[in-house]
Design an enzyme around this catalytic site. Sequence first.
Site, PDB file in Angstrom:
ATOM      1  N   CYS A 194       6.030  -7.089   7.783  1.00 32.36           N
ATOM      2  CA  CYS A 194       7.081  -6.572   8.660  1.00 32.36           C
ATOM      3  C   CYS A 194       7.393  -7.638   9.707  1.00 32.36           C
ATOM      4  O   CYS A 194       6.496  -8.289  10.220  1.00 32.36           O
ATOM      5  CB  CYS A 194       6.635  -5.288   9.343  1.00 32.36           C
ATOM      6  SG  CYS A 194       7.931  -4.580  10.397  1.00 32.36           S
ATOM      7  N   GLY A 221       6.268  -2.020   6.599  1.00 30.15           N
ATOM      8  CA  GLY A 221       7.655  -2.476   6.660  1.00 30.15           C
ATOM      9  C   GLY A 221       8.571  -1.593   7.481  1.00 30.15           C
ATOM     10  O   GLY A 221       8.233  -0.465   7.833  1.00 30.15           O
ATOM     11  N   GLU A 222       9.742  -2.154   7.802  1.00 30.64           N
ATOM     12  CA  GLU A 222      10.755  -1.427   8.560  1.00 30.64           C
ATOM     13  C   GLU A 222      11.883  -1.080   7.583  1.00 30.64           C
ATOM     14  O   GLU A 222      12.660  -1.955   7.175  1.00 30.64           O
ATOM     15  CB  GLU A 222      11.256  -2.317   9.710  1.00 30.64           C
ATOM     16  CG  GLU A 222      12.505  -1.854  10.412  1.00 30.64           C
ATOM     17  CD  GLU A 222      12.475  -0.404  10.901  1.00 30.64           C
ATOM     18  OE1 GLU A 222      11.542  -0.033  11.636  1.00 30.64           O
ATOM     19  OE2 GLU A 222      13.385   0.353  10.535  1.00 30.64           O
ATOM     20  N   SER A 231      11.316   6.547   8.712  1.00 31.82           N
ATOM     21  CA  SER A 231      10.825   6.262  10.051  1.00 31.82           C
ATOM     22  C   SER A 231      11.285   4.863  10.455  1.00 31.82           C
ATOM     23  O   SER A 231      11.164   3.915   9.685  1.00 31.82           O
ATOM     24  CB  SER A 231       9.292   6.325  10.044  1.00 31.82           C
ATOM     25  OG  SER A 231       8.780   5.928  11.292  1.00 31.82           O
ATOM     26  N   CYS A 237       0.466  -2.723  15.774  1.00 32.69           N
ATOM     27  CA  CYS A 237       0.557  -2.363  14.348  1.00 32.69           C
ATOM     28  C   CYS A 237      -0.029  -3.445  13.450  1.00 32.69           C
ATOM     29  O   CYS A 237       0.221  -4.634  13.648  1.00 32.69           O
ATOM     30  CB  CYS A 237       2.019  -2.118  13.988  1.00 32.69           C
ATOM     31  SG  CYS A 237       2.271  -1.757  12.241  1.00 32.69           S
ATOM     32  N   ASN A 296      -5.082   4.315  16.272  1.00 34.23           N
ATOM     33  CA  ASN A 296      -6.152   3.909  15.353  1.00 34.23           C
ATOM     34  C   ASN A 296      -6.453   2.441  15.544  1.00 34.23           C
ATOM     35  O   ASN A 296      -5.551   1.615  15.447  1.00 34.23           O
ATOM     36  CB  ASN A 296      -5.729   4.145  13.911  1.00 34.23           C
ATOM     37  CG  ASN A 296      -5.817   5.600  13.566  1.00 34.23           C
ATOM     38  OD1 ASN A 296      -6.896   6.182  13.590  1.00 34.23           O
ATOM     39  ND2 ASN A 296      -4.680   6.205  13.305  1.00 34.23           N
ATOM     40  N   CYS A 342       5.448  -5.150  16.246  1.00 32.14           N
ATOM     41  CA  CYS A 342       4.961  -4.233  17.279  1.00 32.14           C
ATOM     42  C   CYS A 342       3.505  -4.594  17.565  1.00 32.14           C
ATOM     43  O   CYS A 342       2.740  -4.859  16.637  1.00 32.14           O
ATOM     44  CB  CYS A 342       5.093  -2.783  16.815  1.00 32.14           C
ATOM     45  SG  CYS A 342       6.788  -2.358  16.399  1.00 32.14           S
ATOM     46  N   CYS A 355       3.399   8.479   1.331  1.00 36.30           N
ATOM     47  CA  CYS A 355       3.850   7.549   2.361  1.00 36.30           C
ATOM     48  C   CYS A 355       4.082   6.192   1.685  1.00 36.30           C
ATOM     49  O   CYS A 355       3.139   5.587   1.182  1.00 36.30           O
ATOM     50  CB  CYS A 355       2.761   7.481   3.425  1.00 36.30           C
ATOM     51  SG  CYS A 355       3.032   6.280   4.703  1.00 36.30           S
ATOM     52  N   SER A 378       9.967   5.851  15.792  1.00 35.99           N
ATOM     53  CA  SER A 378       8.710   5.382  16.375  1.00 35.99           C
ATOM     54  C   SER A 378       9.000   5.003  17.820  1.00 35.99           C
ATOM     55  O   SER A 378       9.435   3.892  18.102  1.00 35.99           O
ATOM     56  CB  SER A 378       8.193   4.164  15.600  1.00 35.99           C
ATOM     57  OG  SER A 378       7.658   4.572  14.366  1.00 35.99           O
ATOM     58  N   LEU A 379       8.771   5.940  18.713  1.00 35.93           N
ATOM     59  CA  LEU A 379       9.155   5.709  20.112  1.00 35.93           C
ATOM     60  C   LEU A 379       8.051   4.966  20.864  1.00 35.93           C
ATOM     61  O   LEU A 379       8.267   3.894  21.397  1.00 35.93           O
ATOM     62  CB  LEU A 379       9.489   7.064  20.763  1.00 35.93           C
ATOM     63  CG  LEU A 379      10.471   6.997  21.923  1.00 35.93           C
ATOM     64  CD1 LEU A 379      11.809   6.435  21.492  1.00 35.93           C
ATOM     65  CD2 LEU A 379      10.654   8.373  22.547  1.00 35.93           C
ATOM     66  N   HIS A 380       6.889   5.579  20.952  1.00 38.62           N
ATOM     67  CA  HIS A 380       5.673   4.939  21.486  1.00 38.62           C
ATOM     68  C   HIS A 380       5.748   4.493  22.942  1.00 38.62           C
ATOM     69  O   HIS A 380       4.799   3.885  23.455  1.00 38.62           O
ATOM     70  CB  HIS A 380       5.225   3.756  20.622  1.00 38.62           C
ATOM     71  CG  HIS A 380       5.165   4.047  19.168  1.00 38.62           C
ATOM     72  ND1 HIS A 380       4.742   5.254  18.652  1.00 38.62           N
ATOM     73  CD2 HIS A 380       5.498   3.293  18.087  1.00 38.62           C
ATOM     74  CE1 HIS A 380       4.808   5.222  17.329  1.00 38.62           C
ATOM     75  NE2 HIS A 380       5.263   4.054  16.965  1.00 38.62           N
ATOM     76  N   CYS A 426      -1.282   5.406   7.268  1.00 39.20           N
ATOM     77  CA  CYS A 426       0.131   5.027   7.232  1.00 39.20           C
ATOM     78  C   CYS A 426       0.414   3.853   8.157  1.00 39.20           C
ATOM     79  O   CYS A 426      -0.023   3.832   9.285  1.00 39.20           O
ATOM     80  CB  CYS A 426       1.005   6.202   7.643  1.00 39.20           C
ATOM     81  SG  CYS A 426       1.418   7.264   6.276  1.00 39.20           S
ATOM     82  N   GLU A 467       0.824  -1.192   0.000  1.00 37.50           N
ATOM     83  CA  GLU A 467       0.000   0.000   0.000  1.00 37.50           C
ATOM     84  C   GLU A 467       0.864   1.250   0.000  1.00 37.50           C
ATOM     85  O   GLU A 467       1.921   1.286   0.626  1.00 37.50           O
ATOM     86  CB  GLU A 467      -0.864  -0.001   1.253  1.00 37.50           C
ATOM     87  CG  GLU A 467      -1.878   1.099   1.256  1.00 37.50           C
ATOM     88  CD  GLU A 467      -2.594   1.138   2.589  1.00 37.50           C
ATOM     89  OE1 GLU A 467      -3.823   1.165   2.579  1.00 37.50           O
ATOM     90  OE2 GLU A 467      -1.932   1.150   3.626  1.00 37.50           O
TER      91      GLU A 467
HETATM   92  N1  SAH Z   1       8.525   0.374  10.645  1.00 34.06           N
HETATM   93  C1  SAH Z   1       8.731   1.783  10.653  1.00 34.06           C
HETATM   94  C2  SAH Z   1       8.021   2.440   9.517  1.00 34.06           C
HETATM   95  C3  SAH Z   1       6.524   2.198   9.491  1.00 34.06           C
HETATM   96  S1  SAH Z   1       5.899   3.620  10.122  1.00 34.06           S
HETATM   97  C4  SAH Z   1       8.320   2.346  11.987  1.00 34.06           C
HETATM   98  O1  SAH Z   1       7.728   1.624  12.782  1.00 34.06           O
HETATM   99  O2  SAH Z   1       8.639   3.505  12.258  1.00 34.06           O
HETATM  100  C5  SAH Z   1       4.327   3.315  10.461  1.00 34.06           C
HETATM  101  C6  SAH Z   1       3.901   4.325  11.503  1.00 34.06           C
HETATM  102  O3  SAH Z   1       2.553   4.055  11.828  1.00 34.06           O
HETATM  103  C7  SAH Z   1       4.741   4.141  12.762  1.00 34.06           C
HETATM  104  O4  SAH Z   1       4.991   5.324  13.441  1.00 34.06           O
HETATM  105  C8  SAH Z   1       3.846   3.245  13.523  1.00 34.06           C
HETATM  106  O5  SAH Z   1       4.198   3.204  14.824  1.00 34.06           O
HETATM  107  C9  SAH Z   1       2.477   3.846  13.218  1.00 34.06           C
HETATM  108  N2  SAH Z   1       1.373   2.964  13.554  1.00 34.06           N
HETATM  109  C10 SAH Z   1       1.345   1.628  13.499  1.00 34.06           C
HETATM  110  N3  SAH Z   1       0.157   1.162  13.939  1.00 34.06           N
HETATM  111  C11 SAH Z   1      -0.559   2.249  14.276  1.00 34.06           C
HETATM  112  C12 SAH Z   1      -1.888   2.427  14.811  1.00 34.06           C
HETATM  113  N4  SAH Z   1      -2.668   1.393  15.051  1.00 34.06           N
HETATM  114  N5  SAH Z   1      -2.321   3.689  15.032  1.00 34.06           N
HETATM  115  C13 SAH Z   1      -1.537   4.742  14.750  1.00 34.06           C
HETATM  116  N6  SAH Z   1      -0.294   4.638  14.272  1.00 34.06           N
HETATM  117  C14 SAH Z   1       0.184   3.404  14.028  1.00 34.06           C
HETATM  118 FE1  SF4 Z   2       6.901  -2.996  11.680  1.00 34.13          FE
HETATM  119 FE2  SF4 Z   2       6.896  -0.333  12.124  1.00 34.13          FE
HETATM  120 FE3  SF4 Z   2       4.614  -1.785  12.342  1.00 34.13          FE
HETATM  121 FE4  SF4 Z   2       6.555  -2.057  14.149  1.00 34.13          FE
HETATM  122  S1  SF4 Z   2       5.352  -0.173  13.738  1.00 34.13           S
HETATM  123  S2  SF4 Z   2       5.415  -3.743  13.174  1.00 34.13           S
HETATM  124  S3  SF4 Z   2       8.374  -1.856  12.907  1.00 34.13           S
HETATM  125  S4  SF4 Z   2       5.792  -1.426  10.491  1.00 34.13           S
END
Ligand code: SAH
Ligand code: SF4
Length: 355
Positions: free
Chosen positions: A117, A164-165, A196, A124, A295, A121, A110, A219-221, A338, A89
């Site tokens: 991936c 993906g990462e 990212s 995700c 989300n 996480c 994006c 992506s700290l979270h 995204c 996508e």
């Molecule tokens: N793998 C890399 C690049 C993908 S970025 C990374 O994790 O940074 C995808 C972005 O969407 C990241 O910041 C991720 O944390 C965020 N994301 C993933 N699931 C999400 C969700 N359910 N709600 C909001 N953001 C989300």
């Molecule tokens: Fe992969 Fe990024 Fe999603 Fe984590 S947040 S599973 S690294 S795409």
Amino acid sequence: MDLLSLTLDEVGSALEALGEPRYRARQLCSWVYARRAVDFEAMLNLPAALRSKLAQEFSLRPLEKVTVTGSKDTTRKFLFQLEDGQRIETVLIPASMGLDGERSKRRTLCVSSQVGCAYGCRFCASGLDGWKRNLSAGEIVAQLLAVEELTGEKIQNIVFMGMGEPFANYENLLRALAILNAPWGIGLGARHMTVSTSGLVPRIRDFADQPLQVRLAISLHGASDEVRDQIMPVNRRYPLEELLDACLHYSTKKKQYLTFEYILIRDVNDSEEQARALASHAQRLQAKVNLIPYNTVTGLDWERPTEAVQKRFLRIMQDRNIPTTLRREKGHDIAAACGQLRLAQAANSDGMASS
Ligand code: SAH
Ligand code: SF4
């Protein structure tokens, strides 16, 4: 062979191997990137024999559009099929909304960097069905070409925040960035490209040594190991202090401010204590912070905090003068677009297409 994966130099070598002079590489790349030819037959300043040889050797469009959802004023999602049948996508964020939630005149694309991936996480969608394969540089670059072609719109920014990462596909990422940046390629300024990562420490350090001034988002979270361990398995491999050290190395070496992305998840990372810890990390690194209300993902139980809790979190950041944005678009949710594609859904997707 995937022409869109090759640098100018490599195109030259490929042409030489076909018995052609190297200078034709510039002509060929100009057709591909400046004039956006989709067909070798259109390349009229190349000899006819070469055009048919090229058509046999190379593919110009490794992506095929499956569906487009959304409209011109909202986030548009493009589902593409790759030559091996896998699906990815790409998301186009319209001119009026910056990814940081601020109004902007620039369109942002994006892009995905992998099919699936491996990082898993917990919140995700992209990791839910595991990792299938890396995208080639050409498949990354082709996402921009295809979206510009399908919409007739010009893209000014690119963010690697799709599926993906990117740092787990490092060589192809560097190659794609080089082609996107090159004057003979797409010609996007490095500062208009953001990668990212979920925190692959050795790659962050390597990335500081590559020449381009690409922006980096983390992506700290979670603002402590305790919280990060719970939602991001990568943190057990590269704990927070190591990650922050690598970030500091990057921002110092590149003389650049990083961005911390922080999804707000109810009762997981939305406490005042986490907000204070996040503020202190951001202060130490002079990083900006993007707060993203979670989300919902089908099949996962996480929820976003109430608006009051989101605002409390934001206020703690602002009180400490951390440049922070809280995404709050309602109808057209950027974050929903995204990093949210699930492979199983991509495979089943039909209907809902707007074109
Ligand atoms: N793998 C890399 C690049 C993908 S970025 C990374 O994790 O940074 C995808 C972005 O969407 C990241 O910041 C991720 O944390 C965020 N994301 C993933 N699931 C999400 C969700 N359910 N709600 C909001 N953001 C989300
Ligand atoms: Fe992969 Fe990024 Fe999603 Fe984590 S947040 S599973 S690294 S795409």
